[in-house]
Design a protein around this motif. Structure first.
Motif, PDB file in Angstrom:
ATOM      1  N   ILE A 157       0.816  -1.208   0.000  1.00  0.00           N
ATOM      2  CA  ILE A 157       0.000   0.000   0.000  1.00  0.00           C
ATOM      3  C   ILE A 157       0.852   1.260   0.000  1.00  0.00           C
ATOM      4  N   TYR A 158       1.903   1.271   0.820  1.00  0.00           N
ATOM      5  CA  TYR A 158       2.746   2.465   0.915  1.00  0.00           C
ATOM      6  C   TYR A 158       3.405   2.772  -0.427  1.00  0.00           C
ATOM      7  N   GLU A 159       4.006   1.776  -1.054  1.00  0.00           N
ATOM      8  CA  GLU A 159       4.715   2.000  -2.311  1.00  0.00           C
ATOM      9  C   GLU A 159       3.749   2.352  -3.433  1.00  0.00           C
ATOM     10  N   TRP A 160       2.606   1.666  -3.484  1.00  0.00           N
ATOM     11  CA  TRP A 160       1.601   1.939  -4.521  1.00  0.00           C
ATOM     12  C   TRP A 160       1.106   3.376  -4.392  1.00  0.00           C
ATOM     13  N   SER A 161       0.750   3.765  -3.173  1.00  0.00           N
ATOM     14  CA  SER A 161       0.209   5.111  -2.944  1.00  0.00           C
ATOM     15  C   SER A 161       1.258   6.182  -3.184  1.00  0.00           C
ATOM     16  N   ARG A 162       2.491   5.906  -2.794  1.00  0.00           N
ATOM     17  CA  ARG A 162       3.576   6.863  -3.031  1.00  0.00           C
ATOM     18  C   ARG A 162       3.743   7.142  -4.516  1.00  0.00           C
ATOM     19  N   ASP A 163       3.829   6.080  -5.327  1.00  0.00           N
ATOM     20  CA  ASP A 163       3.990   6.257  -6.765  1.00  0.00           C
ATOM     21  C   ASP A 163       2.784   6.960  -7.377  1.00  0.00           C
ATOM     22  N   HIS A 164       1.601   6.670  -6.855  1.00  0.00           N
ATOM     23  CA  HIS A 164       0.400   7.268  -7.440  1.00  0.00           C
ATOM     24  C   HIS A 164       0.314   8.761  -7.134  1.00  0.00           C
ATOM     25  N   ARG A 165       0.719   9.149  -5.957  1.00  0.00           N
ATOM     26  CA  ARG A 165       0.719  10.573  -5.634  1.00  0.00           C
ATOM     27  C   ARG A 165       1.715  11.323  -6.508  1.00  0.00           C
ATOM     28  N   VAL A 166       2.858  10.723  -6.744  1.00  0.00           N
ATOM     29  CA  VAL A 166       3.849  11.337  -7.635  1.00  0.00           C
ATOM     30  C   VAL A 166       3.284  11.434  -9.046  1.00  0.00           C
ATOM     31  N   HIS A 167       2.561  10.406  -9.482  1.00  0.00           N
ATOM     32  CA  HIS A 167       1.934  10.399 -10.805  1.00  0.00           C
ATOM     33  C   HIS A 167       0.972  11.570 -10.951  1.00  0.00           C
ATOM     34  N   HIS A 168       0.157  11.832  -9.948  1.00  0.00           N
ATOM     35  CA  HIS A 168      -0.799  12.929 -10.039  1.00  0.00           C
ATOM     36  C   HIS A 168      -0.106  14.291  -9.982  1.00  0.00           C
ATOM     37  N   LYS A 169       0.881  14.410  -9.123  1.00  0.00           N
ATOM     38  CA  LYS A 169       1.574  15.690  -8.958  1.00  0.00           C
ATOM     39  C   LYS A 169       2.332  16.078 -10.214  1.00  0.00           C
ATOM     40  N   TYR A 170       2.935  15.100 -10.888  1.00  0.00           N
ATOM     41  CA  TYR A 170       3.787  15.391 -12.047  1.00  0.00           C
ATOM     42  C   TYR A 170       3.324  14.627 -13.280  1.00  0.00           C
ATOM     43  N   SER A 171       2.022  14.545 -13.469  1.00  0.00           N
ATOM     44  CA  SER A 171       1.455  13.743 -14.553  1.00  0.00           C
ATOM     45  C   SER A 171       1.980  14.161 -15.923  1.00  0.00           C
ATOM     46  N   GLU A 172       2.343  13.158 -16.732  1.00  0.00           N
ATOM     47  CA  GLU A 172       2.820  13.318 -18.102  1.00  0.00           C
ATOM     48  C   GLU A 172       4.131  14.114 -18.199  1.00  0.00           C
ATOM     49  N   THR A 173       4.967  13.997 -17.177  1.00  0.00           N
ATOM     50  CA  THR A 173       6.312  14.576 -17.219  1.00  0.00           C
ATOM     51  C   THR A 173       7.303  13.462 -16.899  1.00  0.00           C
ATOM     52  N   ASP A 174       8.584  13.770 -16.933  1.00  0.00           N
ATOM     53  CA  ASP A 174       9.587  12.760 -16.619  1.00  0.00           C
ATOM     54  C   ASP A 174       9.507  12.319 -15.167  1.00  0.00           C
ATOM     55  N   LYS A 225      11.921  14.430  -7.397  1.00  0.00           N
ATOM     56  CA  LYS A 225      10.720  15.194  -7.094  1.00  0.00           C
ATOM     57  C   LYS A 225       9.791  14.445  -6.141  1.00  0.00           C
ATOM     58  N   GLY A 226       9.857  13.125  -6.194  1.00  0.00           N
ATOM     59  CA  GLY A 226       9.056  12.336  -5.271  1.00  0.00           C
ATOM     60  C   GLY A 226       9.459  12.559  -3.828  1.00  0.00           C
ATOM     61  N   ARG A 227      10.736  12.830  -3.603  1.00  0.00           N
ATOM     62  CA  ARG A 227      11.227  13.070  -2.251  1.00  0.00           C
ATOM     63  C   ARG A 227      10.666  14.351  -1.643  1.00  0.00           C
ATOM     64  N   LYS A 228      10.156  15.218  -2.481  1.00  0.00           N
ATOM     65  CA  LYS A 228       9.621  16.483  -1.995  1.00  0.00           C
ATOM     66  C   LYS A 228       8.199  16.342  -1.447  1.00  0.00           C
ATOM     67  N   LEU A 229       7.564  15.219  -1.711  1.00  0.00           N
ATOM     68  CA  LEU A 229       6.196  15.000  -1.246  1.00  0.00           C
ATOM     69  C   LEU A 229       6.196  14.350   0.138  1.00  0.00           C
ATOM     70  N   ASP A 230       5.140  14.580   0.871  1.00  0.00           N
ATOM     71  CA  ASP A 230       5.016  14.062   2.236  1.00  0.00           C
ATOM     72  C   ASP A 230       4.163  12.795   2.235  1.00  0.00           C
TER      73      ASP A 230
END
Length: 281
Positions: free
Chosen positions: A75-92, A121-126
């Motif tokens: 759950i932690y890894e899935w949710s982490r990646d998904h939040r990054v996906h939404h924050k930076y959608s369609e970018t590197d 950039k993922g490291r910048k999210l909480d």
């Protein structure tokens, strides 16, 4: 031991004549598919990634167990990646950037190292709220053993024990085939739902409304809506739309296991359609 074994075999032989084993086995596989899907859609996605509603402990435990059956990272890894996906959608910085093509966004991203932007950039999210949940911590700690049990052992043993299905058939139907289908259905949200369909809420973003994905992913194909209003627990406009995940959450609300369902007001939805939609709704 010999006596109990004979009694069990006798029980199976007694139930077997006239029993549609194949039907039961397919129903068992489909039940496992639905449970798998809910572990991702209602659990890792709408509850833990977006916090679009609150769930009481019994429901969180069920969703964590179902998520282990899904075997798509804890759950932690899935949710982490998904939040990054939404924050930076369609970018590197998007883990499965759809601009890199269908194959990459569907499955290719799992075969290569993450782009450096995803990590930086993922490291910048909480993500501390995820580990504040003891259910998430427990599942993460025992993830491998829970996957073996929920994704492979139980789906195989139950049909064999209850109606005498062969272990071979049970394993390849309820475990392997079900797992393969559930993986690809989930991946279609990252690929097809970012490439094919209309954009009635925001024509300036890639995510689309995709009926095929909606049917397969039990309500997750209203993707243009979801990326426009990611906080909405229904991930779609309510009404007669096909959204089994929303129905499940609503049923849990009726049982008292769900509270604080977040939803976009109708006025906000209509205003957004008129301002940024493609006019298809």
């Amino acid at each position: 031991m010999r006596i109990s074994f004979k009694m069990k075999k006798a029980k199976i032989k007694k139930l077997a004549p006239g029993t549609p084993r194949v039907l039961f086995s397919f129903l068992s596989a489909y039940f496992c598919f639905l449970m798998t899907a809910l572990g991702v859609t209602a659990g890792a996605h709408r509850l833990w990634s977006h916090r679009s509603y609150k769930a009481k402990l019994p429901l969180r435990i069920f969703l964590a167990v179902a998520n282990s059956m899904a075997f798509q990272n804890d759950i932690y890894e899935w949710s982490r990646d998904h939040r990054v996906h939404h924050k930076y959608s369609e970018t590197d910085a998007d883990p499965h950037n759809a601009r890199r093509g269908f194959f990459f966004s569907h499955i290719g991203w799992l075969f290569v190292r993450k782009h450096k932007d995803v990590i930086e950039k993922g490291r910048k999210l909480d993500f501390t709220d995820l580990l504040d949940d003891p259910v998430v911590r427990f599942q993460r700690k025992y993830y491998k053993s829970s996957v073996v049990l929920m994704c492979f052992v139980i789906p195989t043993v139950v049909p064999w024990y209850l109606w005498g299905e062969s272990l071979w058939n049970a394993y390849f139907l309820a475990s392997i085939l079900r797992y393969t289908i559930s993986l690809n259905v989930t991946w279609l949200v990252n690929s097809a739902a970012h490439m094919y369909g209309n954009r009635p809420y925001d024509k300036n973003i890639n995510p689309r409304q995709n009926t095929f994905v909606t049917l397969g992913a039990i309500g997750e194909g209203f993707h243009n809506y979801h990326h426009t209003f990611p906080f909405d627990y229904s991930a779609s406009e309510l009404g007669l739309k096909f959204n089994p995940t929303t129905w499940f959450i609503d049923f849990m609300f009726w049982l008292g296991l769900v509270t604080e369902r977040k939803q976009a007001p109708k006025e906000m939805i209509q205003a957004r359609k008129e301002r940024t939609g493609d006019g298809s709704a």
